[in-house]
Structure formats: C-alpha cells, structure tokens
Design a protein around this motif. Structure first.
Motif, PDB file in Angstrom:
ATOM      1  N   PRO A 372       0.996  28.373 -14.158  1.00 33.66           N
ATOM      2  CA  PRO A 372      -0.081  28.826 -14.766  1.00 33.66           C
ATOM      3  C   PRO A 372      -0.820  29.922 -13.860  1.00 33.66           C
ATOM      4  CG  PRO A 372       0.254  26.350 -15.378  1.00 33.66           C
ATOM      5  CD  PRO A 372       1.165  26.840 -14.172  1.00 33.66           C
ATOM      6  N   ASN A 373      -0.798  29.670 -12.595  1.00 36.54           N
ATOM      7  CA  ASN A 373      -1.801  30.239 -11.591  1.00 36.54           C
ATOM      8  C   ASN A 373      -1.221  31.755 -11.540  1.00 36.54           C
ATOM      9  OD1 ASN A 373       0.478  29.723 -10.043  1.00 36.54           O
ATOM     10  ND2 ASN A 373      -0.754  29.520  -8.149  1.00 36.54           N
ATOM     11  N   GLY A 378      -2.510  31.797 -18.261  1.00 35.04           N
ATOM     12  CA  GLY A 378      -2.500  30.262 -17.713  1.00 35.04           C
ATOM     13  C   GLY A 378      -1.540  29.309 -18.268  1.00 35.04           C
ATOM     14  N   THR A 379      -0.232  29.782 -18.665  1.00 38.53           N
ATOM     15  CA  THR A 379       0.758  28.946 -19.066  1.00 38.53           C
ATOM     16  C   THR A 379       1.954  29.009 -18.140  1.00 38.53           C
ATOM     17  OG1 THR A 379       1.775  30.970 -20.463  1.00 38.53           O
ATOM     18  CG2 THR A 379       0.159  29.830 -21.558  1.00 38.53           C
ATOM     19  N   TRP A 380       2.976  28.158 -18.495  1.00 32.22           N
ATOM     20  CA  TRP A 380       4.331  28.359 -17.723  1.00 32.22           C
ATOM     21  C   TRP A 380       5.349  29.437 -18.208  1.00 32.22           C
ATOM     22  CZ3 TRP A 380       4.430  24.843 -13.700  1.00 32.22           C
ATOM     23  CH2 TRP A 380       3.340  23.612 -13.857  1.00 32.22           C
ATOM     24  N   THR A 381       4.907  30.211 -19.201  1.00 32.05           N
ATOM     25  CA  THR A 381       5.682  31.119 -19.671  1.00 32.05           C
ATOM     26  C   THR A 381       5.384  32.604 -19.133  1.00 32.05           C
ATOM     27  OG1 THR A 381       6.775  31.993 -21.639  1.00 32.05           O
ATOM     28  CG2 THR A 381       4.513  31.532 -22.098  1.00 32.05           C
ATOM     29  N   SER A 428      10.329  24.174 -24.068  1.00 30.56           N
ATOM     30  CA  SER A 428       8.857  23.843 -24.058  1.00 30.56           C
ATOM     31  C   SER A 428       8.675  22.137 -24.320  1.00 30.56           C
ATOM     32  CB  SER A 428       8.183  24.488 -24.654  1.00 30.56           C
ATOM     33  OG  SER A 428       8.435  24.699 -26.194  1.00 30.56           O
ATOM     34  N   ASP A 429       9.827  21.525 -24.851  1.00 28.38           N
ATOM     35  CA  ASP A 429       9.571  20.461 -25.228  1.00 28.38           C
ATOM     36  C   ASP A 429      11.164  19.737 -24.823  1.00 28.38           C
ATOM     37  OD1 ASP A 429      11.557  20.956 -26.981  1.00 28.38           O
ATOM     38  OD2 ASP A 429      10.091  21.298 -28.651  1.00 28.38           O
ATOM     39  N   ASP A 430      11.122  18.264 -24.938  1.00 29.54           N
ATOM     40  CA  ASP A 430      12.341  17.521 -24.734  1.00 29.54           C
ATOM     41  C   ASP A 430      13.508  17.431 -25.640  1.00 29.54           C
ATOM     42  OD1 ASP A 430      11.221  15.856 -26.383  1.00 29.54           O
ATOM     43  OD2 ASP A 430      10.854  14.189 -25.117  1.00 29.54           O
ATOM     44  N   ASN A 431      13.246  18.418 -26.740  1.00 29.13           N
ATOM     45  CA  ASN A 431      14.299  18.404 -27.925  1.00 29.13           C
ATOM     46  C   ASN A 431      15.519  19.504 -27.077  1.00 29.13           C
ATOM     47  OD1 ASN A 431      15.896  18.623 -30.037  1.00 29.13           O
ATOM     48  ND2 ASN A 431      14.272  19.534 -31.367  1.00 29.13           N
TER      49      ASN A 431
END
Length: 846
Positions: A372-373, A378-381, A428-431
């Motif tokens: 995010p920084n 401010g996201t992980w993408t 972005s999820d554990d699927n």
C-alpha cells in the motif's frame, strides 16, 4: 465417559392429500443433472421369462409378430438373462412396439433403452491438468509430501482411513496380482450411445474419469504425496463410457453383471442419472447383485441441492448410495517453483504456481511486493502507476501484485512503467478456483499466478525485512506438484452439488457420505497424470475403499452388515445452506447426508451391531408409526445403553407459491416424537435385545410444501464406543408438424396414463379403462417411474395401440398414480383433463 451409539437415521415425509397441478413451463430453479438422457428410438432391454432363455427363439418370435429386430447386446448372465434389441423399422413413437414385445411368452420384462450424455462431467474445482516432467521425482516434492504426511492426507484423516493404514490394512489383494488385473471394454471406439456396442478386451480410459476414481482407491506412492485409500486392492475396470462421457443403460447393466461374473468383491460406480425409483431397470439389476452377496457402492448424483434428486442406480434397494463432503484441505495442482532466503540452491522450499502468458523462464530473482505505501490508492494492487516509494527499476525482481480492481494486462502495463519484466499475480481472496493463466504485455518476460495463502507467508517475511528469492523453472521442464490449503469455509460440510434423497417411495437416500469435493487423484499420463475434481463420483470410490478395509479387517462381505457398520459409526455434520450462504447449528437433514461422514476405524473396531441401517417412516398416508430393531453386543462384557433421539433439520421440497422443486427451501427444527419400549437396557456379552420404537409425526410443518424430516436414534453406551446408525431433464421436441402434449411432472410418478377420450358424437370405438371409455393412449403411454422432468410427445391421430382415430372432437385424460397406489384402483389416481381438440385429415392428390 458415556459414548453415544447413534442408531438408525430416521426419515419420513409429511404430505397432504391434494394433487399438485402444474402447467407446462420451464424455470431456472430446477435440478441440474449429472448428464442428459433420452430414449433410443426402437431400442429395448428384454428380460427372458424363466425357462425361455433362447435368443434365437426371441428374434424368431419378434419377426413373427411383425416387429423384426437385431441384437444390440447380449445380456445373458446368471442374475439377468436377456438382451437389448434394435427394431429394424422405427415409426413416430419410439415406444410403439413395447406392448407387442411384452406380450410374447418368452418376455418377462421390457424397458426402453436410454442413452446418457455428459455423464462424467465432474464438478472440477479449478485449474488445469499440467503435463510436466512426470518421469522425474522431485526431491523437493517428496520432502513436501513427507511434511504433509505429518498432517495427513485430508480425505483419509476425516474418514479415519489413515488410522487403518497405520494398523497395516491396505485393502488386501482379492485376486491374483495387484492394481488393475481384469475387466474389459464394453463399447468399443465407435460407440456413440445410440449405435450397437462393439466390446473389446482392453478398457483404455480416454475420458480420465475412470483413472481418477481408480486412483482414489488404489493410487501407489507418487511424488505428490498421496496413496489410494485401499492401495493394496486388486481392481477390475469395465469401460462403459465413451470419450465424451456417453453410455446407455443396457451397457451399464452389462458392466455390473460382467463385474459380478468375474468374481468382484465390491462393485463401485461413479455414474448416475436423476431418477428416484428403485424399479428402474438398472437399479433392479444392481439390487439383484447385492441380494446375491456383493456390495455395490454408487455415487448418489450431482443434482443437489434439490430434495428428491437421487440418481439411478444409487437409489436401488440395498445400494450404498454415497453423498459428497467437501475436502477440509483444498489441493492446488500446478507447476513447481522454489523459494530460498539467500538465493542459493540449498534449503529450497517448494511452492505451486500457475503459468501465465508468457510463462516464466529459468531464473532466480528476489521477490518485490507491491504494498500500500507504494501505490497511489493505498492498495496491494497496481491499477494505477506506482508512486515514488516503489523501486524505479524492477527489471531484476519478480513483482508480487494482487489481482483485483482491474485486469491483469492493465496491471502489467502499469508495472511496465517501472520496467517490471517478471510478474507473479495472486488472488485477492483464498478461493483457489480464481486462479487462472494470466495475460500480460508483449514486453513482459514471465508471468504466473499463486494463491493468496502462499503470498501471505511471503508478505510476513518481506514485511520483516527478510529477502526472499524465487527460483522459477520453465513449465515444460518443471515438475508438477501439489500444495494443500485449509478450507475454513465449507470444508467438512455436505457439498451443494450432492444429490438429496429420499426416493419417491420415501426410502432412505443417500446412505452415508465421504469426501468428494476437491479431490486430487491420478489421471491418464497423456492428460497430465494428475487432476483435481469434485463430485459424488469422487466420494463413491473412497467409500468402496472403506468397504474393502472393513472386509479385510473383519473378514466379512455381507452387504447388509457392511452398510450397518458404516452407518452406525458415521459422524453427523451440521447443515450448510450453500445457496444462501447460511450455516446452521442443527444437523444436516438425513435426506442430505444419510448417516453422515463415514468413520472407517470405528467401523472396523465396533463391537455393537444393529440389525438395520436405517428406518423410513414413509409418507403421511402410508405412515409407519411403530417398528422394531435389534442391537447385538459383540464385546466381551455387558454394555448398558441409554436410548434417546437426536433430530436433524427438516427441509421443504417446494417453496411456497412455487410448483417446481426448490433449490433452497426453508429448514425447520420440528422433530418427530419417539417412544421406546426401554429407556435403558443392558445387553450381555454376545447377546442382543429388541427395541420397539413408536413414532408421532412432527407438528408445525407446512405439509403443502412436502417437508422431509428425520433424525438419529441414540444409544448411550457404557463401553466407550462411538457408533452411528441411521434411525436429467430430457429436452424433447418434435420436428414433425403435429400437435404435441407437454406434461411437466413436479414430483415422481410411478405410473402416468394419457388416455384419449372422444367427445360429443365422435364415432370412435372405445374400451373401458379404469371406469372411463377411452379410444386409446397417446404414443408412449402409459409411462412408468417418472422423475421431475418434461414429457412431450407429438400426436398424429394414431394411438399407442396403432388405431387411426376417426375425425372428431377429443380430449386427453391424464391420470397419475399416487405413490404406493394400486394401479387397478381408479381412486388411487390424480386426474387432469386437457382442453378439447379436433382431428381433421387432409388428403394429397397422387
């Protein structure tokens, strides 16, 4: 400590005495089938009358009666003597000759041949099957497998198979040799379901389904770290499906009987078509094999979450019909990569990735995380270009970036501004089903995707300042491997696709459950060698393996005894309504899970044995309000039991105001009241006791929606044991320009008549049938053993009996026999008369 012996999954139906009348319509909220089916025009399965088992005489009689035919398959076995035939001439109605065939003195039974399509379309969870370096055993894979063995292979752990492996039980070899040592091809390479099968000696699997289920039983040690549940068993294989998953009921009847004649100890089938009737010819054939002493374990079907969605032949009498439980550890099959903390080739840790476009070449580079920084939002993408906190030149790094908010090419283009050449995307999820082969840009040199669960480990290391290096191997040279991730969402619950019971005659179905969701197993080498699939197809072979382990350990083969042991030791699961995403505290309905999750170790070591595996109360009109079961004590000391009852949730078949089966209907905790002849009883060593149970139906249920209720009788034992015992929609259309009658059955019908009634002064000859003067039947009628489907037939003025009706005014009288009804009693039918129609013939000049 007092242990509980939960006996007899109990099950019943609450109905009201009204007909559910439905117009012909299609809705989306209908059962999905494990495949599509249709009748083969002019094809029939014939069973010989006792003493008339002469094939030549049959075909001679058919020719004499004006219905000459050729043989499709010989079906002359010790338990089923007959043949399937194909008529030489076919008219508008594919069932037209059935009455004539049935009238032959040599014929005991006649059924239409049905062919099935897409039978083995599994409910595949995710990913592709990867063709990698199958001949090379990666030492890193084997190390990972050894580490996984500490936790255990999840399907074996939750069914206690691992405990029996530890005691030395492997399924035994029941014949000479091991693995696959007998069987045949029943269809040949040119079989399409409707043409004549051409048997051959070698059951080559071109579909993959058979190899996958075989591996669940008998897979040997391999680099992915799993073995079959009965890895010492000897297998016979019978090819009954072509490369597209097509078969027919005469072929499947032959397959069962061939397996029986060849001396199989257990017969397992992972095929089924929605039915709900034990009178189906395939179910009849299988039940005879069970009565002859050979247990049959069959997938219950992938038609859930609808009630009354069981498949044939799983709904046959005495069949161990298996429901599917979702795996508690989800496997991910893919290409093997490695990480280390110093960039060296020592102390490598294996991980799984899915190659993208382009795939990674052979490289070792440090991981750099999009955090995010370093992002504008401010996201992980990286849906926008990175900010000044990011490295200006990422060309010598593998960039880890979350795939969310925008497309993979968009992210790759934004990262390209920082000269990123190698990109590893993650969920972005554990699927795990969201993993796929990503696409990037022409300037990207390597791309792939890994699950969030893996990246979270790397995030922690990178966040603590630890440098992590990834070694990538280009996919064609890499090993395939598997990783296992905890399933904290629906792991251990009954799968949504798993078919529900009961049968249309209120028999218990399914019988029990094993893991069938997200199962890693073997696959043909030409298709990748390994595969992750889901379905009751995967649950059935695991149950068959449990049967094999029990047979080896206890030296028993009786189907009833095996079913009672598995049922009485099963572990019940709670109810998860997957359609609405709701978890309930109550036990899942008996009609969904049967006895519950099989517990192999407890079944092997149980000393208490019940006389029956379940009790069915039938429906309200045929209610069984009192029954008896026996409990036998095989221990060396007396055991005292406290007798009680644990209900499961009930579930309605229909939604209020909806006339078709409901995908999701209201659960209810209303329970039956049980009264026992003894509230506490002591059974001496080697002795038995009879228990009478009287039943009062539950109150507070909406009978018009046909609720199905059930539960478990419990015996609290003083010996510390914990046991359990259970208290296709065909798409038919006519290309002929005739009027057609469509009938949608919204419940099972044992017999449906469609009689043609002359109206007014119409000069048709009539016969009295069940108190009504009729001119004949619509083509193909009467029809037996209907499930919930559309039945449509064109009408050209010629009756099923071959009479050309005179011009005039007519209607069709539909009469549906009630379940358990007497077909000779007119009062046992629901009736519905169509609107009138006129017949007028036109002539064409020669």
């Amino acid at each position: 400590m007092v242990a509980y012996l939960r006996l007899l999954p109990i099950l019943g139906l609450l109905v009201i005495e009204t007909a559910r009348v439905n117009a012909v319509s299609l809705e989306n909220d209908r059962p999905r089938t494990a495949g599509n089916w249709d009748y083969i025009p002019g094809a029939y399965i014939i069973e010989y009358e006792d003493g008339h088992e002469n094939e030549a005489s049959l075909f001679s009689d058919l020719h004499t009666r004006g219905i000459p035919a050729t043989k499709r398959m010989g079906l002359s076995y010790s338990l089923f003597k007959g043949a399937s035939i194909q008529l030489d001439a076919i008219d508008l109605d594919p069932h037209h000759a059935s009455t004539k065939i049935a009238s032959l003195t040599s014929v005991k039974n006649v059924w239409p041949v049905r062919y099935f399509q897409h039978l083995a379309n599994g409910k595949r969870t995710f990913g592709d099957s990867y063709i990698g370096n199958l001949n090379s055993l990666s030492k890193h894979s084997m190390k990972a497998a050894a580490e996984n063995d500490i936790v255990g292979y999840a399907p074996h752990v939750i069914t206690q198979v691992d405990k029996l492996h530890a005691e030395g039980f492997a399924g035994g070899c029941f014949g000479k040799g091991c693995i696959i040592s007998y069987g045949m091809d029943l269809i040949g390479d040119g079989f399409n379901g409707t043409n004549t099968p051409v048997p051959g000696p070698y059951p080559q699997d071109c579909l993959g389904h058979g190899t996958h289920v075989a591996g669940i039983i008998a897979a040997q040690e391999n680099p992915l770290g799993f073995v079959g549940a009965a890895y010492g068993a000897n297998l016979g294989m019978y090819k009954a499906l072509n490369c597209a998953g097509v078969s027919s009921n005469d072929v499947l009847i032959a397959a069962f009987n061939e397996a029986y004649e060849d001396g199989s100890d257990i017969i397992s089938l992972s095929v089924g078509i929605i039915s709900g009737w034990k009178e189906d010819p395939l179910s009849v054939a299988v039940s005879r094999i069970i009565d002859a002493g050979v247990p049959c374990v069959i997938a219950n079907g992938n038609n859930g979450p609808f009630v009354f969605s069981s498949a044939t032949p799983a709904d046959g009498k005495g069949v161990m019909a298996v429901a599917s439980i979702e795996n508690t550890m989800t496997p991910l099959l893919g290409t093997e990569g490695f990480t280390s903390l110093d960039g060296s080739s020592d102390n490598l840790t294996s991980f799984v990735w899915v190659p993208g476009t382009p795939a990674f070449p052979n490289i070792t580079l440090p991981l750099w995380l999009v955090a995010p920084n370093a992002t504008a939002d401010g996201t992980w993408t990286a849906c926008s270009p990175l900010n000044d906190n990011a490295l200006a030149d990422l060309s010598d790094n593998i960039v880890l970036v979350e795939l969310s908010g925008c497309s993979d090419p968009d992210i790759a283009n934004n990262l390209l501004k920082n000269n990123a050449k190698y990109i590893m995307f993650y969920n972005s999820d554990d699927n795990l089903s969201n993993l796929y082969s990503v696409s990037t840009t022409p300037d990207t040199l390597g791309a792939g995707m890994v699950p969030l669960q893996q990246v979270l480990e790397w995030r922690d290391l990178l966040g603590n300042g630890t440098q992590v290096y990834a070694t990538m191997v280009e996919p064609q040279s890499a090993n395939i491997t598997a990783a296992y991730f905890p399933n904290d969402s629906n792991g251990g619950y009954v799968d949504d696709f798993s078919s529900w019971g009961p049968t249309w005659e209120a028999d218990l179905n399914p019988r029990s459950s094993t893991p069938g969701g997200s199962i890693l197993s073997t696959y043909p080498l030409s298709m990748g060698g390994y595969y992750v699939d889901s379905g009751t197809s995967m649950a059935a072979p695991l149950m068959a393996s449990i049967y094999a382990l029990i047979m080896e350990a206890r030296s028993i083969k009786d189907p009833k005894a095996l079913m009672s042991l598995v049922s009485s030791t099963a572990k019940q699961t709670k109810y998860y309504d997957s359609y609405n995403g709701v978890f309930y505290e109550g036990l899942a309905p008996v009609a969904q899970q049967g006895a519950g999750l099989a517990q192999a170790y407890d079944a092997v070591h149980a000393t208490t044995s019940p006389s029956v595996s379940s009790i069915s109360f039938n429906d309200t009109d045929h209610f069984v309000n009192s029954t008896v079961f026996t409990v036998s004590n095989g221990a060396e000391q007396a055991v005292t039991y406290s007798i009680g009852h644990v209900p499961s949730l009930s579930r309605e078949t229909y939604k209020t105001g909806q006339l078709t089966l409901g995908r999701s209907t209201t659960p209810n905790d209303a329970a039956v009241s049980l009264a026992f002849s003894e509230s506490k009883v002591t059974v001496p060593a080697g002795g038995s006791v009879r228990i009478t149970v009287e039943v009062t139906p539950p109150q507070g249920l909406n009978a018009s929606n046909l609720p199905v209720y059930g539960g478990y009788i419990t015996l609290g034992g003083s010996n510390g044991e914990s046991l359990v015992l259970l208290g296709s929609q065909p798409s038919t259309s006519s290309s002929i320009d005739y009027p057609a009658l469509g009938v949608e059955a919204d419940a099972g019908i044992p017999l449906l008549r469609a009689d043609i009634i002359p109206l007014g002064s119409t000069p048709a000859k009539t016969s009295n049938v069940l108190g009504v003067d009729v001119a004949g039947s619509l083509h193909g009628y009467p029809v037996r053993w209907l499930n919930t489907n559309i039945n449509q037939v064109a009408f050209n003025g010629v009756t099923q009996e071959g009479t050309i009706l005179p011009e005039g005014n007519y209607a069709v009288l539909l009469r549906a026999l009630k379940i358990f009804g007497d077909e000779e009693n007119p009062d046992d039918y629901f009736t519905k008369q169509t609107r009138s129609f006129n017949i007028k013939y036109t002539s064409t000049a020669a």
